[in-house]
Design a protein around this motif. Structure first.
Motif, PDB file in Angstrom:
ATOM      1  N   ALA A 111       0.820  -1.207   0.000  1.00  0.00           N
ATOM      2  CA  ALA A 111       0.000   0.000   0.000  1.00  0.00           C
ATOM      3  C   ALA A 111       0.857   1.262   0.000  1.00  0.00           C
ATOM      4  O   ALA A 111       0.576   2.217  -0.737  1.00  0.00           O
ATOM      5  CB  ALA A 111      -0.939  -0.002   1.207  1.00  0.00           C
ATOM      6  N   HIS A 114       2.081   2.078  -3.257  1.00  0.00           N
ATOM      7  CA  HIS A 114       0.995   2.319  -4.215  1.00  0.00           C
ATOM      8  C   HIS A 114       0.784   1.164  -5.183  1.00  0.00           C
ATOM      9  O   HIS A 114       0.204   1.349  -6.262  1.00  0.00           O
ATOM     10  CB  HIS A 114       1.228   3.620  -4.989  1.00  0.00           C
ATOM     11  CG  HIS A 114       1.458   4.817  -4.127  1.00  0.00           C
ATOM     12  ND1 HIS A 114       0.537   5.233  -3.181  1.00  0.00           N
ATOM     13  CD2 HIS A 114       2.511   5.670  -4.033  1.00  0.00           C
ATOM     14  CE1 HIS A 114       1.018   6.311  -2.557  1.00  0.00           C
ATOM     15  NE2 HIS A 114       2.210   6.586  -3.049  1.00  0.00           N
ATOM     16  N   VAL A 293      -3.290   5.076   4.114  1.00  0.00           N
ATOM     17  CA  VAL A 293      -3.901   4.116   3.183  1.00  0.00           C
ATOM     18  C   VAL A 293      -5.297   3.767   3.695  1.00  0.00           C
ATOM     19  O   VAL A 293      -5.597   3.898   4.889  1.00  0.00           O
ATOM     20  CB  VAL A 293      -3.056   2.823   3.056  1.00  0.00           C
ATOM     21  CG1 VAL A 293      -1.677   3.143   2.538  1.00  0.00           C
ATOM     22  CG2 VAL A 293      -2.962   2.095   4.394  1.00  0.00           C
TER      23      VAL A 293
END
Length: 334
Positions: A111, A114, A293
């Motif tokens: 996360a 990305h 996130v």
């Protein structure tokens, strides 16, 4: 064609019901077309769970998200290979606790890089986590540490009520001591922003008191409402947030349940969890608010008493995946 967010689904404690509810949820038509999921866990355990629930997915091991193929009937798995084949279901295991930690660690890394736009977690067992050498009260605190976040909040969401907690996994006496105006204000702000991000443009927020009847003007308690809560509420109001309180918790949850409030701010764990769980675990989703996130989770535990029997209800996982997909940005937007 709309680009779908990618979600890392952590397998949780391998001795619990996590593998079963993941397999069922990822094959459920309700989840189709909402997101692209990759499980961080153990492929062999998921195959065993699929047998237990009577399903035959194509469970494929990948080493990276880029290798995933998102097609019906296929479950992509980043297999960490930490679970022995003979690990029993329904029994406390340091091995499973250690593995559950590493599933969350890898998902957090994905996360933060990305590679995925959200994390959805199956339940871990806190005692197993600790016995595996990882001393965290739960997912919320673990994710905060892994993402370098100083302060986060737990939010529980159901179709009727949303609740955000000022304190969570600490004793009641410790919770009352920890509550202070700044923490109350920051929790209100995190909850407000989370709802705005979820599409509630002007959320109406109610804040619980600590004592019965919110202290009844000093009749109950030692003035905690006026000292610890009211200043935080006033500070949020001064910034234009539609928030009221402190209010009697029992009345506030009734009003929220009929739709008068979009969010309830609970002061401690059971004050918020009790009303939500009465509404049904299958409808509840746990959201960690304040992380860099998106993270959602089922609102139930490892259920060792029914693990391995193929009867676990997967609806909370379906809801957690649905909410993660709704809240997450698309890959190109990150």
């Amino acid at each position: 064609m709309t680009e779908l967010p990618r979600i890392a689904v952590t397998m949780g404690d391998a001795a619990g019901i996590g593998p079963e509810v993941i397999v069922r949820a990822l094959l459920d038509p309700e989840c189709a077309g909402r997101s692209n999921c990759v499980v961080v866990g153990d492929a062999a355990r998921l195959r065993r769970a699929a047998e237990l629930v009577g399903l035959q997915p194509d469970i494929v091991t990948v080493t990276d998200v880029s290798e995933c193929e998102f097609v019906p009937g296929r479950i992509n798995v980043i297999d960490l290979g930490l679970i022995p084949e003979d690990l029993p279901f329904g029994a406390l295991s340091p091995v499973a606790g250690d593995a559950a930690y590493h599933y969350v660690r890898v998902a957090s890394e994905l996360a933060m890089a990305h590679e995925v736009q959200a994390i959805c977690t199956a339940p871990l067992n806190k005692e197993a986590l600790h016995s595996g050498g990882h001393i965290f009260p739960g997912h919320t605190e673990l994710l905060a540490k892994l993402t370098g976040t100083s302060e986060v909040s737990m939010m529980l969401a159901t179709p009727r009520v949303r609740v955000i907690h000022v304190t969570t996994h600490i004793g009641l006496i410790d919770a009352v001591e920890r509550i202070e105006p700044g923490l109350v204000e920051r929790t209100i702000r995190r909850g407000h922003q989370a709802l705005v991000d979820a599409g509630v443009s002007e959320p109406k927020i109610g804040v619980c008191g600590i004592n019965p009847h919110a202290g009844e003007g000093g009749l109950f308690g030692r003035g905690e409402e006026e000292e610890k809560i009211a200043p935080g509420v006033k500070a949020a109001q001064a910034d234009g947030i539609d928030v009221v309180g402190p209010l009697p918790a029992d009345t506030l949850f009734f009003l929220a349940g009929r739709g008068d409030y979009d969010l309830v701010v609970a002061m401690y764990h059971d004050q918020g969890h009790g009303p939500v769980k009465i509404l049904g675990l299958e409808a509840g989703v746990n959201i960690t608010v304040g992380l860099p996130v998106i993270r959602t989770s089922v609102d139930h535990g490892t259920a060792f008493d029914i693990a391995g029997k193929g009867i676990a209800d997967h609806r909370s996982m379906v809801e957690a995946l649905r909410l993660a997909a709704e809240m997450a940005p698309t890959p190109s937007a990150v």
